[in-house]
Design a protein around this motif. Sequence first.
Motif, mmCIF file in Angstrom:
data_model
loop_
_atom_site.group_PDB
_atom_site.id
_atom_site.type_symbol
_atom_site.label_atom_id
_atom_site.label_comp_id
_atom_site.label_asym_id
_atom_site.label_seq_id
_atom_site.Cartn_x
_atom_site.Cartn_y
_atom_site.Cartn_z
ATOM 1 N N UNK A 83 0.815 -1.197 0.000
ATOM 2 C CA UNK A 83 0.000 0.000 0.000
ATOM 3 C C UNK A 83 0.852 1.251 0.000
ATOM 4 N N UNK A 84 0.227 2.363 0.319
ATOM 5 C CA UNK A 84 0.859 3.677 0.248
ATOM 6 C C UNK A 84 2.112 3.792 1.130
ATOM 7 N N UNK A 85 2.022 3.337 2.372
ATOM 8 C CA UNK A 85 3.172 3.456 3.284
ATOM 9 C C UNK A 85 4.360 2.639 2.796
ATOM 10 N N UNK A 86 4.091 1.428 2.351
ATOM 11 C CA UNK A 86 5.158 0.558 1.831
ATOM 12 C C UNK A 86 5.767 1.177 0.575
ATOM 13 N N UNK A 87 4.895 1.703 -0.301
ATOM 14 C CA UNK A 87 5.399 2.366 -1.513
ATOM 15 C C UNK A 87 6.318 3.528 -1.152
ATOM 16 N N UNK A 88 5.903 4.323 -0.157
ATOM 17 C CA UNK A 88 6.686 5.495 0.254
ATOM 18 C C UNK A 88 8.049 5.067 0.784
ATOM 19 N N UNK A 89 8.061 4.056 1.650
ATOM 20 C CA UNK A 89 9.334 3.563 2.200
ATOM 21 C C UNK A 89 10.235 3.041 1.083
ATOM 22 N N UNK A 90 9.649 2.261 0.185
ATOM 23 C CA UNK A 90 10.436 1.682 -0.904
ATOM 24 C C UNK A 90 10.940 2.763 -1.861
ATOM 25 N N UNK A 91 10.127 3.797 -2.067
ATOM 26 C CA UNK A 91 10.522 4.907 -2.940
ATOM 27 C C UNK A 91 11.701 5.653 -2.326
ATOM 28 N N UNK A 92 11.593 5.964 -1.025
ATOM 29 C CA UNK A 92 12.638 6.733 -0.343
ATOM 30 C C UNK A 92 13.955 5.973 -0.274
ATOM 31 N N UNK A 93 13.887 4.654 -0.155
ATOM 32 C CA UNK A 93 15.104 3.852 -0.050
ATOM 33 C C UNK A 93 15.684 3.506 -1.426
ATOM 34 N N UNK A 94 14.916 3.795 -2.486
ATOM 35 C CA UNK A 94 15.369 3.451 -3.829
ATOM 36 C C UNK A 94 14.961 2.049 -4.253
ATOM 37 N N UNK A 95 14.348 1.335 -3.330
ATOM 38 C CA UNK A 95 13.973 -0.058 -3.559
ATOM 39 C C UNK A 95 12.897 -0.195 -4.641
ATOM 40 N N UNK A 96 11.973 0.774 -4.674
ATOM 41 C CA UNK A 96 10.883 0.704 -5.648
ATOM 42 C C UNK A 96 11.426 0.870 -7.067
ATOM 43 N N UNK A 97 12.348 1.808 -7.232
ATOM 44 C CA UNK A 97 12.966 2.019 -8.539
ATOM 45 C C UNK A 97 13.720 0.757 -8.974
ATOM 46 N N UNK A 98 14.434 0.143 -8.035
ATOM 47 C CA UNK A 98 15.167 -1.090 -8.305
ATOM 48 C C UNK A 98 14.210 -2.202 -8.720
#
Length: 106
Positions: A83-98
Motif C-alpha cells: 500500500x501507500x506506506x510501503x510504496x513510500x518507504x520503498x521509494x525513499x530507499x530506492x527499492x521501488x525504482x530497483x
Amino acid sequence: MTDINTWIDNEVKTNDVVLFMKGTADMPMCGFSGRSVQILQQLGVPFKGVNVLDSNELRQGIKDYTNWPTVPQLYVKGEFVGGSDIMMEMFQSGELKTLMGEKGVA
C-alpha cells in the motif's frame, strides 16, 4: 459478468503496473492514493489506475483478493507490492525504482 476475483486477477496479470486506488490518477479521492500516484509519476512508470470507488464489489473484492485491508494497492507484473506506506518507504530507499528495473518496467 465474471466474478470480481477473476476480473481483478485479469487486471493484475495483463498490466505491468496496476494501482487500485480511490479516484483516478488525474483526480485521486484520498491522500494516500494521491501520494501513490505521485510516486509512480516521479519514477516515470506507466501504470493503470483502477478506481475502487466505481463499485462496492470491487472495493471489497480487492481487499479480499490480497487479504490487505486498505487501498491503494500496487501490483507490479502480477505481484502485490503493498500500500501507500510501503510504496513510500520503498521509494525513499530506492527499492521501488530497483524493483521496477528488475521487473523490466522502466
